[in-house]
Design an enzyme around this catalytic site. Structure first.
Site, PDB file in Angstrom:
ATOM      1  CB  CYS A   5      -0.922  -0.011   1.228  1.00 39.73           C
ATOM      2  SG  CYS A   5      -1.792   1.550   1.481  1.00 39.73           S
ATOM      3  CB  CYS A   8       0.983   1.216   4.378  1.00 35.17           C
ATOM      4  SG  CYS A   8      -0.640   0.841   5.091  1.00 35.17           S
ATOM      5  CG  HIS A  47      -4.286  -0.708   5.110  1.00 38.91           C
ATOM      6  ND1 HIS A  47      -3.816  -0.029   4.005  1.00 38.91           N
ATOM      7  CD2 HIS A  47      -5.256  -1.544   4.664  1.00 38.91           C
ATOM      8  CE1 HIS A  47      -4.473  -0.445   2.933  1.00 38.91           C
ATOM      9  NE2 HIS A  47      -5.351  -1.377   3.299  1.00 38.91           N
ATOM     10  CG  ASN A  88     -12.947  10.201  -4.551  1.00 41.68           C
ATOM     11  OD1 ASN A  88     -13.998  10.833  -4.638  1.00 41.68           O
ATOM     12  ND2 ASN A  88     -11.791  10.691  -4.955  1.00 41.68           N
ATOM     13  N   GLY A  94     -14.117   6.698  -8.259  1.00 41.30           N
ATOM     14  CA  GLY A  94     -12.744   6.826  -8.745  1.00 41.30           C
ATOM     15  C   GLY A  94     -11.688   6.615  -7.678  1.00 41.30           C
ATOM     16  CG  HIS A  99      -4.199   3.832   3.581  1.00 39.62           C
ATOM     17  ND1 HIS A  99      -3.195   3.164   4.257  1.00 39.62           N
ATOM     18  CD2 HIS A  99      -4.608   4.828   4.412  1.00 39.62           C
ATOM     19  CE1 HIS A  99      -3.003   3.726   5.446  1.00 39.62           C
ATOM     20  NE2 HIS A  99      -3.856   4.746   5.565  1.00 39.62           N
ATOM     21  CG  HIS A 101      -7.305   8.801   0.256  1.00 39.53           C
ATOM     22  ND1 HIS A 101      -7.369   7.484  -0.137  1.00 39.53           N
ATOM     23  CD2 HIS A 101      -7.674   9.538  -0.818  1.00 39.53           C
ATOM     24  CE1 HIS A 101      -7.744   7.424  -1.416  1.00 39.53           C
ATOM     25  NE2 HIS A 101      -7.943   8.658  -1.858  1.00 39.53           N
ATOM     26  CG  HIS A 103      -9.115  13.899  -2.208  1.00 40.93           C
ATOM     27  ND1 HIS A 103      -8.097  13.847  -3.134  1.00 40.93           N
ATOM     28  CD2 HIS A 103      -9.664  12.650  -2.192  1.00 40.93           C
ATOM     29  CE1 HIS A 103      -8.029  12.632  -3.658  1.00 40.93           C
ATOM     30  NE2 HIS A 103      -8.975  11.880  -3.105  1.00 40.93           N
TER      31      HIS A 103
HETATM   32  P1  AMP Z   1      -8.438   8.670  -4.942  1.00 39.53           P
HETATM   33  O1  AMP Z   1      -8.847   8.792  -6.391  1.00 39.53           O
HETATM   34  O2  AMP Z   1      -9.458   9.278  -4.023  1.00 39.53           O
HETATM   35  O3  AMP Z   1      -8.042   7.261  -4.563  1.00 39.53           O
HETATM   36  O4  AMP Z   1      -7.177   9.605  -4.810  1.00 39.53           O
HETATM   37  C1  AMP Z   1      -5.872   9.177  -4.628  1.00 39.53           C
HETATM   38  C2  AMP Z   1      -5.010  10.416  -4.616  1.00 39.53           C
HETATM   39  O5  AMP Z   1      -3.729  10.077  -4.150  1.00 39.53           O
HETATM   40  C3  AMP Z   1      -4.838  11.093  -5.979  1.00 39.53           C
HETATM   41  O6  AMP Z   1      -5.287  12.438  -5.913  1.00 39.53           O
HETATM   42  C4  AMP Z   1      -3.328  11.002  -6.228  1.00 39.53           C
HETATM   43  O7  AMP Z   1      -2.808  12.135  -6.898  1.00 39.53           O
HETATM   44  C5  AMP Z   1      -2.787  10.872  -4.829  1.00 39.53           C
HETATM   45  N1  AMP Z   1      -1.501  10.189  -4.697  1.00 39.53           N
HETATM   46  C6  AMP Z   1      -1.167   8.966  -5.168  1.00 39.53           C
HETATM   47  N2  AMP Z   1       0.108   8.659  -4.836  1.00 39.53           N
HETATM   48  C7  AMP Z   1       0.577   9.707  -4.123  1.00 39.53           C
HETATM   49  C8  AMP Z   1       1.823  10.005  -3.485  1.00 39.53           C
HETATM   50  N3  AMP Z   1       2.849   9.142  -3.527  1.00 39.53           N
HETATM   51  N4  AMP Z   1       1.956  11.198  -2.859  1.00 39.53           N
HETATM   52  C9  AMP Z   1       0.940  12.068  -2.813  1.00 39.53           C
HETATM   53  N5  AMP Z   1      -0.275  11.852  -3.373  1.00 39.53           N
HETATM   54  C10 AMP Z   1      -0.449  10.694  -4.028  1.00 39.53           C
HETATM   55 ZN    ZN Z   2      -2.344   1.369   3.696  1.00 44.73          ZN
END
Ligand code: AMP
Ligand code: ZN
Length: 114
Positions: A5, A8, A47, A88, A94, A99, A101, A103
């Site tokens: 992940c 993680c 996680h 999301n 999308g 994991h 999160h 925004h």
């Molecule tokens: P989601 O579509 O809600 O799963 O969004 C995942 C988000 O994680 C996207 O906006 C990506 O640009 C962001 N993302 C993926 N990898 C990284 C990373 N290594 N550092 C910072 N943001 C990331």
């Molecule tokens: Zn994770």
């Protein structure tokens, strides 16, 4: 900690991030592909794959995420201009990183998207 992940790995310090805020329960860092002038991600340090996996035992983490959102909004200068906190969940929304999160978006007038 789930080895494969990406979030993680960031928590473990194995993958770098631009950290904004951290406490015992959550980590906040700038999104690598910002969709707004301010675009941070707020993640729990444990996680949890998605919102579908949030139960009563995770109530403390959800509160911590909201506290971190407030602190981050102040830190990044958007507390008064406004911001949006988005999760999301699943393919139609999308979700690409599995994991949990949130925004945190701001720094401009945000349109409603669907
Ligand atoms: P989601 O579509 O809600 O799963 O969004 C995942 C988000 O994680 C996207 O906006 C990506 O640009 C962001 N993302 C993926 N990898 C990284 C990373 N290594 N550092 C910072 N943001 C990331
Ligand atoms: Zn994770």
């Amino acid at each position: 900690m789930l080895k494969e992940c990406i979030f993680c790995q960031i928590i473990a310090g194995d993958t770098p991030c631009r950290k904004v805020y951290e406490d015992d329960e959550v980590l906040v860092f700038h999104d690598i592909q910002p969709a707004a002038p301010v675009h941070a991600l707020i993640i729990p340090k444990t996680h949890i794959a998605s919102m579908n996996d949030v139960g009563r035992e995770q109530e403390g983490i959800i509160a911590a995420i909201h506290r971190a959102a407030q602190i981050t909004a102040i830190e990044l200068g958007i507390a008064e201009t406004g911001y949006r906190l988005v999760n999301n969940c699943g393919p139609d929304a999308g979700q690409v990183v599995h994991h949990l999160h949130y925004h945190l978006l701001g720094g401009k007038k945000l349109g409603m998207t669907q």
